[in-house]
Motif scaffolding. Structure first.
Motif, PDB file in Angstrom:
ATOM      1  N   SER A  14      85.064  71.343  69.812  1.00 48.07           N
ATOM      2  CA  SER A  14      85.334  69.945  70.080  1.00 48.07           C
ATOM      3  C   SER A  14      86.280  69.716  71.226  1.00 48.07           C
ATOM      4  O   SER A  14      86.418  68.609  71.694  1.00 48.07           O
ATOM      5  CB  SER A  14      85.908  69.299  68.821  1.00 48.07           C
ATOM      6  N   PHE A  15      86.987  70.724  71.694  1.00 48.04           N
ATOM      7  CA  PHE A  15      87.928  70.580  72.784  1.00 48.04           C
ATOM      8  C   PHE A  15      88.952  69.529  72.469  1.00 48.04           C
ATOM      9  O   PHE A  15      89.389  68.819  73.323  1.00 48.04           O
ATOM     10  CB  PHE A  15      87.206  70.151  74.066  1.00 48.04           C
ATOM     11  N   ALA A  23      86.301  63.800  69.353  1.00 44.67           N
ATOM     12  CA  ALA A  23      85.666  65.051  69.723  1.00 44.67           C
ATOM     13  C   ALA A  23      85.600  65.177  71.224  1.00 44.67           C
ATOM     14  O   ALA A  23      85.169  64.289  71.899  1.00 44.67           O
ATOM     15  CB  ALA A  23      84.248  65.086  69.160  1.00 44.67           C
ATOM     16  N   VAL A  24      86.117  66.303  71.721  1.00 45.61           N
ATOM     17  CA  VAL A  24      86.066  66.535  73.161  1.00 45.61           C
ATOM     18  C   VAL A  24      85.445  67.890  73.353  1.00 45.61           C
ATOM     19  O   VAL A  24      86.068  68.859  73.056  1.00 45.61           O
ATOM     20  CB  VAL A  24      87.461  66.535  73.772  1.00 45.61           C
ATOM     21  N   GLY A 138      94.077  71.714  81.007  1.00 44.47           N
ATOM     22  CA  GLY A 138      94.538  73.036  80.649  1.00 44.47           C
ATOM     23  C   GLY A 138      93.450  74.079  80.538  1.00 44.47           C
ATOM     24  O   GLY A 138      93.740  75.270  80.343  1.00 44.47           O
ATOM     25  N   ALA A 139      92.184  73.688  80.658  1.00 42.48           N
ATOM     26  CA  ALA A 139      91.084  74.639  80.479  1.00 42.48           C
ATOM     27  C   ALA A 139      90.836  75.519  81.705  1.00 42.48           C
ATOM     28  O   ALA A 139      90.453  76.683  81.573  1.00 42.48           O
ATOM     29  CB  ALA A 139      89.798  73.899  80.119  1.00 42.48           C
ATOM     30  N   GLY A 165      89.270  75.520  67.728  1.00 45.90           N
ATOM     31  CA  GLY A 165      88.770  74.196  68.065  1.00 45.90           C
ATOM     32  C   GLY A 165      88.782  73.880  69.537  1.00 45.90           C
ATOM     33  O   GLY A 165      88.173  72.903  69.973  1.00 45.90           O
ATOM     34  N   SER A 166      89.472  74.679  70.345  1.00 46.32           N
ATOM     35  CA  SER A 166      89.551  74.418  71.778  1.00 46.32           C
ATOM     36  C   SER A 166      89.888  75.691  72.540  1.00 46.32           C
ATOM     37  O   SER A 166      90.741  76.472  72.098  1.00 46.32           O
ATOM     38  CB  SER A 166      90.620  73.365  72.068  1.00 46.32           C
ATOM     39  N   PRO A 167      89.258  75.916  73.694  1.00 41.72           N
ATOM     40  CA  PRO A 167      89.605  77.075  74.524  1.00 41.72           C
ATOM     41  C   PRO A 167      91.064  77.059  74.959  1.00 41.72           C
ATOM     42  O   PRO A 167      91.667  78.103  75.173  1.00 41.72           O
ATOM     43  CB  PRO A 167      88.672  76.919  75.731  1.00 41.72           C
TER      44      PRO A 167
END
Length: 201
Positions: A14-15, A23-24, A138-139, A165-167
């Motif tokens: 979901s980023f 949800a991202v 930040g990705a 849930g996020s990289p």
């Protein structure tokens, strides 16, 4: 969103920022063209007319598909990753890109990734790379990994940030590391193709 439903599950791509509940997703803009998985080249071996030797690339992962979500999330992954025949002994010399995105009700994110490792075995591939472009804060600069199980029209997929849930929250990641392929591909959206790696062991 969780792979099955509850939005609170950490397994979804979901980023989400920790301060946001929306949800991202992880990002993919479908590649304008995907290289054929064959990647083989025939060349004359000099033994005479009609005599040819064929060399195929060592491994490959290609194709585009969407993931299934009961709430209608638009999650797309696309791959164009290759390991040349001359690099069969070094998966870290793989080249190409992969992209992914996750959107729900207009909210989400995308990422474009430069491949830095590819290992395939039978119909399973693990690819990793560094994010070169993304609208998730930040990705960029983070390494991510994805696993694909090539099952025809019922392909499965997993990703290194499944438990966070996020990289952005997964922490440093070695090359060619990902999770089990627990996600399923949405019916009718295409499929992935894995070219098996056959190293000399």
């Amino acid at each position: 969103m969780s792979p099955a439903a509850p939005s609170s599950s950490p397994a979804a791509p979901s980023f989400r920022r920790r301060t946001r509940a929306t949800a991202v997703g992880a990002a993919l803009l479908i590649a304008t063209s995907v290289a054929a998985t064959g990647g083989s080249a025939a060349a004359s071996d000099g033994a005479g007319a009609g005599d040819r030797s064929t060399t195929r690339e060592a491994a490959a992962l290609t194709g585009t598909a969407k993931l299934y979500r009961s709430l209608g999330d638009d999650i797309t992954f696309s791959f164009d990753a290759h390991l040349a025949a001359e690099d069969t002994g070094d998966p870290g010399r793989a080249t190409g890109t992969f992209r992914f995105s996750h959107y729900l009700n207009g909210d989400g994110a995308f990422a474009e990734v430069k491949v830095d490792c590819l290992v395939t075995g039978g119909k399973v591939a693990v690819v990793s790379g560094v994010v070169t472009k993304s609208d998730l804060e930040g990705a960029e600069g983070e390494r991510v990994g994805v696993t694909v199980h090539d099952l025809g029209r019922k392909d499965r997929l997993g990703y290194s940030w499944a438990s966070t849930g996020s990289p952005v929250d997964q922490g440093p990641l070695p090359k060619c590391v990902s999770s089990a392929p627990f996600e399923t591909v949405k019916a009718g959206t295409g499929d992935f193709t894995v070219l098996p790696w056959e190293p000399r062991l």
